[in-house]
Design a protein around this motif. Structure first.
Motif, PDB file in Angstrom:
ATOM      1  N   GLY A 605       0.981  -1.243  -0.023  1.00 53.47           N
ATOM      2  CA  GLY A 605      -0.085  -0.064  -0.091  1.00 53.47           C
ATOM      3  C   GLY A 605       0.770   1.139  -0.050  1.00 53.47           C
ATOM      4  O   GLY A 605       0.267   2.533   0.226  1.00 53.47           O
ATOM      5  N   HIS A 606       2.115   1.224  -0.360  1.00 49.54           N
ATOM      6  CA  HIS A 606       2.958   2.526  -0.315  1.00 49.54           C
ATOM      7  C   HIS A 606       2.453   3.477  -1.479  1.00 49.54           C
ATOM      8  O   HIS A 606       2.709   4.749  -1.281  1.00 49.54           O
ATOM      9  CB  HIS A 606       4.394   2.200  -0.677  1.00 49.54           C
ATOM     10  CG  HIS A 606       4.896   1.091   0.299  1.00 49.54           C
ATOM     11  ND1 HIS A 606       6.202   0.452   0.118  1.00 49.54           N
ATOM     12  CD2 HIS A 606       4.571   0.752   1.540  1.00 49.54           C
ATOM     13  CE1 HIS A 606       6.251  -0.362   1.227  1.00 49.54           C
ATOM     14  NE2 HIS A 606       5.150  -0.011   1.945  1.00 49.54           N
ATOM     15  N   LEU A 607       1.825   2.883  -2.391  1.00 53.05           N
ATOM     16  CA  LEU A 607       1.232   3.960  -3.356  1.00 53.05           C
ATOM     17  C   LEU A 607      -0.198   3.928  -3.348  1.00 53.05           C
ATOM     18  O   LEU A 607      -0.892   4.728  -4.275  1.00 53.05           O
ATOM     19  CB  LEU A 607       1.736   3.398  -4.934  1.00 53.05           C
ATOM     20  CG  LEU A 607       3.096   3.768  -5.357  1.00 53.05           C
ATOM     21  CD1 LEU A 607       4.039   2.952  -4.809  1.00 53.05           C
ATOM     22  CD2 LEU A 607       3.055   3.702  -6.943  1.00 53.05           C
ATOM     23  N   GLY A 608      -0.616   3.838  -2.101  1.00 50.42           N
ATOM     24  CA  GLY A 608      -2.288   3.698  -2.048  1.00 50.42           C
ATOM     25  C   GLY A 608      -2.806   2.438  -2.172  1.00 50.42           C
ATOM     26  O   GLY A 608      -2.263   1.308  -2.322  1.00 50.42           O
ATOM     27  N   ALA A 609      -4.213   2.476  -2.076  1.00 50.99           N
ATOM     28  CA  ALA A 609      -5.166   1.211  -2.205  1.00 50.99           C
ATOM     29  C   ALA A 609      -5.038   0.639  -3.753  1.00 50.99           C
ATOM     30  O   ALA A 609      -4.942   1.310  -4.481  1.00 50.99           O
ATOM     31  CB  ALA A 609      -6.283   1.590  -1.687  1.00 50.99           C
ATOM     32  N   GLY A 610      -5.242  -0.737  -3.524  1.00 53.78           N
ATOM     33  CA  GLY A 610      -5.387  -1.197  -4.836  1.00 53.78           C
ATOM     34  C   GLY A 610      -6.656  -1.483  -5.280  1.00 53.78           C
ATOM     35  O   GLY A 610      -7.797  -0.956  -4.738  1.00 53.78           O
ATOM     36  N   TRP A 615      -5.377  -4.389  -2.058  1.00 55.50           N
ATOM     37  CA  TRP A 615      -4.492  -4.210  -0.782  1.00 55.50           C
ATOM     38  C   TRP A 615      -4.852  -2.707  -0.281  1.00 55.50           C
ATOM     39  O   TRP A 615      -5.412  -1.890  -0.575  1.00 55.50           O
ATOM     40  CB  TRP A 615      -3.072  -4.218  -1.554  1.00 55.50           C
ATOM     41  CG  TRP A 615      -2.726  -3.122  -2.640  1.00 55.50           C
ATOM     42  CD1 TRP A 615      -2.308  -1.981  -2.403  1.00 55.50           C
ATOM     43  CD2 TRP A 615      -2.657  -3.487  -3.933  1.00 55.50           C
ATOM     44  NE1 TRP A 615      -2.108  -1.519  -3.628  1.00 55.50           N
ATOM     45  CE2 TRP A 615      -2.189  -2.181  -4.635  1.00 55.50           C
ATOM     46  CE3 TRP A 615      -2.920  -4.636  -4.784  1.00 55.50           C
ATOM     47  CZ2 TRP A 615      -2.109  -2.343  -5.763  1.00 55.50           C
ATOM     48  CZ3 TRP A 615      -2.677  -4.630  -6.017  1.00 55.50           C
ATOM     49  CH2 TRP A 615      -2.452  -3.314  -6.707  1.00 55.50           C
ATOM     50  N   PRO A 616      -4.484  -2.711   1.167  1.00 49.21           N
ATOM     51  CA  PRO A 616      -4.634  -1.553   1.729  1.00 49.21           C
ATOM     52  C   PRO A 616      -4.094  -0.199   1.384  1.00 49.21           C
ATOM     53  O   PRO A 616      -2.931  -0.173   0.462  1.00 49.21           O
ATOM     54  CB  PRO A 616      -4.233  -1.858   3.271  1.00 49.21           C
ATOM     55  CG  PRO A 616      -2.975  -2.855   3.041  1.00 49.21           C
ATOM     56  CD  PRO A 616      -3.547  -3.689   1.745  1.00 49.21           C
ATOM     57  N   GLN A 700      -8.158 -10.367  -7.641  1.00 46.80           N
ATOM     58  CA  GLN A 700      -8.638  -9.053  -7.148  1.00 46.80           C
ATOM     59  C   GLN A 700      -9.057  -9.221  -5.726  1.00 46.80           C
ATOM     60  O   GLN A 700      -9.793  -8.644  -5.220  1.00 46.80           O
ATOM     61  CB  GLN A 700      -9.621  -8.622  -8.083  1.00 46.80           C
ATOM     62  CG  GLN A 700      -8.895  -8.374  -9.467  1.00 46.80           C
ATOM     63  CD  GLN A 700     -10.031  -8.118 -10.421  1.00 46.80           C
ATOM     64  OE1 GLN A 700     -11.425  -8.321 -10.616  1.00 46.80           O
ATOM     65  NE2 GLN A 700      -9.705  -7.741 -11.685  1.00 46.80           N
ATOM     66  N   MET A 701      -9.009 -10.258  -4.990  1.00 45.78           N
ATOM     67  CA  MET A 701      -9.581 -10.422  -3.623  1.00 45.78           C
ATOM     68  C   MET A 701      -8.801  -9.747  -2.744  1.00 45.78           C
ATOM     69  O   MET A 701      -7.577  -9.468  -2.905  1.00 45.78           O
ATOM     70  CB  MET A 701      -9.483 -12.230  -3.192  1.00 45.78           C
ATOM     71  CG  MET A 701     -10.642 -12.815  -3.668  1.00 45.78           C
ATOM     72  SD  MET A 701     -10.447 -14.691  -3.524  1.00 45.78           S
ATOM     73  CE  MET A 701     -10.802 -14.396  -1.677  1.00 45.78           C
ATOM     74  N   SER A 702      -9.481  -8.922  -1.643  1.00 40.78           N
ATOM     75  CA  SER A 702      -8.687  -8.423  -1.015  1.00 40.78           C
ATOM     76  C   SER A 702      -7.741  -9.163   0.013  1.00 40.78           C
ATOM     77  O   SER A 702      -8.113 -10.281   0.360  1.00 40.78           O
ATOM     78  CB  SER A 702      -9.798  -7.578   0.204  1.00 40.78           C
ATOM     79  OG  SER A 702      -8.971  -6.851   1.187  1.00 40.78           O
ATOM     80  N   THR A 703      -6.699  -8.672   0.364  1.00 38.25           N
ATOM     81  CA  THR A 703      -5.585  -9.222   1.229  1.00 38.25           C
ATOM     82  C   THR A 703      -5.489  -8.383   2.573  1.00 38.25           C
ATOM     83  O   THR A 703      -4.273  -8.490   3.285  1.00 38.25           O
ATOM     84  CB  THR A 703      -4.460  -9.418   0.590  1.00 38.25           C
ATOM     85  OG1 THR A 703      -3.735  -8.272   0.209  1.00 38.25           O
ATOM     86  CG2 THR A 703      -4.406 -10.437  -0.683  1.00 38.25           C
TER      87      THR A 703
END
Length: 704
Positions: A605-610, A615-616, A700-703
């Motif tokens: 998440g260093h560049l923001g959410a996926g 990803w967060p 594309q499932m959230s982790t």
């Protein structure tokens, strides 16, 4: 022929020459009844020859990747099982099985010789044969070529069998009486080895019962597997081979003419080896019929046992519970309890590979019926359900407490803030290959000295080991359930008759081999294929060697594509959200390390959410230069740690260098903001992306 009892009188050299020349018959024949009638003859090598063949097998397994078995071959290979073979065909609409008749008997000495000669011939010998080598080097190369050819000939004779009697089972192979004489090209008579004369007129073939036969059959079949894989993919089919069983499957209806084309193509592929299909065993299963691979149902999203197989187990468990284990033994015709127990345990061992939850319950019941002391019983885990011989509520509360403790440890993990401890943990996780990186971290947090962990039922069924009193349980998260309890090998002890533990358990972190270029290329390809559904476009750029890569948001409004999963399918198209650039001038392994590093930035998440919260969002906009340094250190430690763990799975001997330590604080402390749980989950995700094409929905499932 020399009798088997006389082999001990021969020296090692005499025995070797006698086997190669065929003057002795170093095998013992055993006939076993086939399941569907008839007899199968097994050839067991005498101990002297068996030891030699074991050495040959060890050498074969060190061959370069291009001479290893084809990926479609699943039998006789370390780390692959019938369940792995069946898993390729999950969600099958149609399953096709073809059987190769007289599989081992059809692989003759000439085929083994040709396969080994290709593998053991170096590039200098090939250059010599086509005239690309200077005259000064011709003599040395010719001598080396001759020696390798001789070694190949001797090896082929050592791993094949020629029964001395001409019977209906072992017909004359038609080669005639022959001898072998080797002379190096360009060496008139100075380099010459008159090979031994064949003592009979039958050509050798691979013996069922020799340790080398399975692996050699895969090497000989490599070209066939290559051709059949291409043909299967052209028809939209998945293909695997398990010894002589060839399986094909599709998630759609397969037309009859496509089945006919497939069978005709397989027959053509087998012709160079003189093989044929057994028409009586050809099987096509569609909805309404049992779609199984190697006895495992593959018509759903997960492998399942057949009803018949489950009945074979429950017949013994319920019979022993209803009538007593001794009366059940007599009724079923087993000579003693040990034979009955070995039979049921063997059935449960296979069942546990396919459906571990169901098999674990049956094993628990069976152990109770055998009256094993309670301290050896399996600790409860959530999926086992009721009817347990101890206080379930107390055990479950302990499991819940353990899970809460792990969550606290993962969030805090202050023990790993020093650079030495942190690097030690990364080293452990990278080499602990049985479990995903996150679970390996969880094991290391709970028990840093752990070597190899399994559930108590796996220790019992696979290695005949039981838990010691006061064994320390560890909790990990399982793929198809909430969590499970596991135990380290040091908390177990062997039952009578237990086999020695293999090296994979006694030394699970030992260096195996360095990653070869083909393996890294395949991992790169799979990873690149799986980027598009995440909105990631990968570009190779021409930069100096000091530049590796970078990741940034895409504002181009373009789309990124990946090919369809089957030939003829339309490409999948996704909006481009992120750009990753990798320096094409780097070595292949370094390029993959750079890609893993940049993906680590994204997945943490260093560049923001996926997209869709894949990803967060952990993007931090620093307010000062000091804060900027801290944020940069956090990001680089997380990303490089991920890259290191990913590469460790490819090359156990990879070196990390000083990149991480350069970003540690003044006291060489890991930044407190480093999120260990996210880093290890991201590493696991990248590793999975490098194994195979993953459906877009799963990617594309959230982790979070």
């Amino acid at each position: 022929m020399t009798a088997a009892d006389d082999f001990t009188d021969l020296t090692a050299d005499q025995f070797l020459k006698a086997v190669v020349s065929g003057s002795i018959y170093p095998y013992t024949e055993h006939q076993i009844r086939k399941h569907r009638g008839g007899l199968r003859t097994l050839h067991a090598p005498v101990p002297q020859l068996s030891r030699i063949q074991q050495e040959v097998l060890a050498r074969l397994e060190t061959f370069p990747a291009r001479f290893q078995p084809h990926p479609a071959a699943f039998a006789y290979r370390r780390g692959r099982s019938v369940v792995d073979c069946a898993a390729v065909h999950l969600r099958a609409h149609t399953v096709i099985r073809l059987d190769i008749a007289d599989f081992f008997g059809s692989i003759r000495e000439r085929h083994v010789y040709a396969a080994l000669k290709d593998a053991w011939t170096g590039p200098t010998e090939r250059e010599y044969r086509i005239g690309l080598v200077q005259d000064d080097d011709r003599r040395k190369i010719a001598l080396r070529y001759t020696v390798r050819t001789l070694a190949t000939y001797i090896t082929a004779r050592l791993v094949t069998v020629s029964p001395p009697r001409a019977t209906q089972t072992w017909t004359n192979r038609g080669t005639g009486r022959r001898s072998m004489s080797l002379e190096a090209a360009g060496q008139k008579s100075s380099v010459r080895w008159p090979g031994p004369v064949y003592r009979h007129t039958r050509e050798g073939f691979l013996p069922q019962g020799a340790p080398t036969s399975g692996y050699l059959s895969n090497i000989v079949m490599r070209d066939v597997d290559e051709v059949v894989t291409y043909q299967a993919e052209s028809l939209g089919l998945r293909y695997t081979r398990y010894s002589d069983d060839m399986y094909f499957s599709s998630r759609r209806l397969v037309r009859h003419d496509d089945v006919d084309r497939l069978i005709a193509g397989v027959k053509r592929a087998l012709e160079p080896l003189g093989m044929r299909l057994n028409a009586k065993k050809t099987y096509v299963a569609r909805p309404g019929a049992r779609r199984s691979v190697l006895g495992i149902l593959v018509d759903g999203p997960a492998p399942r046992l057949t009803r018949e197989y489950k009945r074979r187990i429950t017949k013994h468990v319920r019979g022993a519970a209803s009538f007593g284990i001794e009366q059940h033994r007599r009724h079923q015709g087993f000579k003693d309890l040990a034979e009955l127990d070995a039979h049921v345990t063997g059935l449960l061992s296979f069942a546990h590979m396919v459906e571990p939850g169901w098999a674990g319950k049956q094993l628990t019941d069976w152990k109770r019926l055998r009256e094993i002391p309670l301290e050896y019983e399996e600790p409860v885990s959530v999926q086992h359900g009721p009817d347990l011989p101890w206080d379930e509520e107390v055990e479950l509360s302990q499991a819940a407490l353990a899970k809460a403790s792990i969550d606290d440890l993962v969030r805090g993990a202050q023990r790993y803030r020093s650079s030495s401890d942190y690097l030690e943990m990364l080293e452990f996780v990278g080499r602990f290959k049985r479990y995903a990186p996150f679970n390996a971290m969880v094991v290391h947090i709970q028990k840093p000295g752990a070597r190899y962990v399994l559930s108590s039922s796996e220790w019992e069924s696979t290695y005949r080991r039981v838990l010691k009193p006061a064994a320390q349980p560890m909790l990990i998260f399982q793929p198809r359930g909430p969590y499970m309890l596991v135990y380290d090998v040091g908390d177990t002890e062997a039952l009578p008759g237990a086999r020695p533990l293999p090296k994979a358990i006694t030394a699970p972190v030992s260096v195996a081999s360095r990653a070869d270029e083909k393996e890294v290329t395949e991992v790169w390809h799979h990873t690149e294929t799986n980027l598009a559904p995440l909105g990631i476009r990968l570009s190779l750029v021409n930069h100096g060697t000091s530049s590796c890569g970078r990741t940034y948001h895409s504002w181009s409004g373009s789309y990124v594509e990946r090919p369809g999963s089957r030939p003829g399918d339309r490409p999948e198209t996704y909006p481009t959200l992120f750009e990753i650039e990798v320096n094409r001038n780097l070595p292949l392994l370094d390029r993959y390390a750079t890609l893993a590093h940049e993906l680590g930035h994204l997945f943490c998440g260093h560049l923001g959410a996926g997209p869709g919260g894949t990803w967060p969002d952990r993007y931090l906009r620093p307010l000062s230069d000091e804060e900027a340094v801290k944020v940069h250190a956090r990001n680089e430690v997380e990303a490089e740690s991920i890259a290191y763990m990913v590469l460790k799975r490819l090359d156990p001997d990879v070196q990390m260098g000083d990149y991480v330590t350069e970003h540690l604080g003044p006291a060489q402390q890991v930044p407190e903001t480093v999120a260990l749980n996210l880093a290890f989950k991201a590493a696991g995700r990248i590793i999975e992306m490098g194994k195979q094409r993953i459906p877009a929905a799963k990617l594309q499932m959230s982790t979070k």
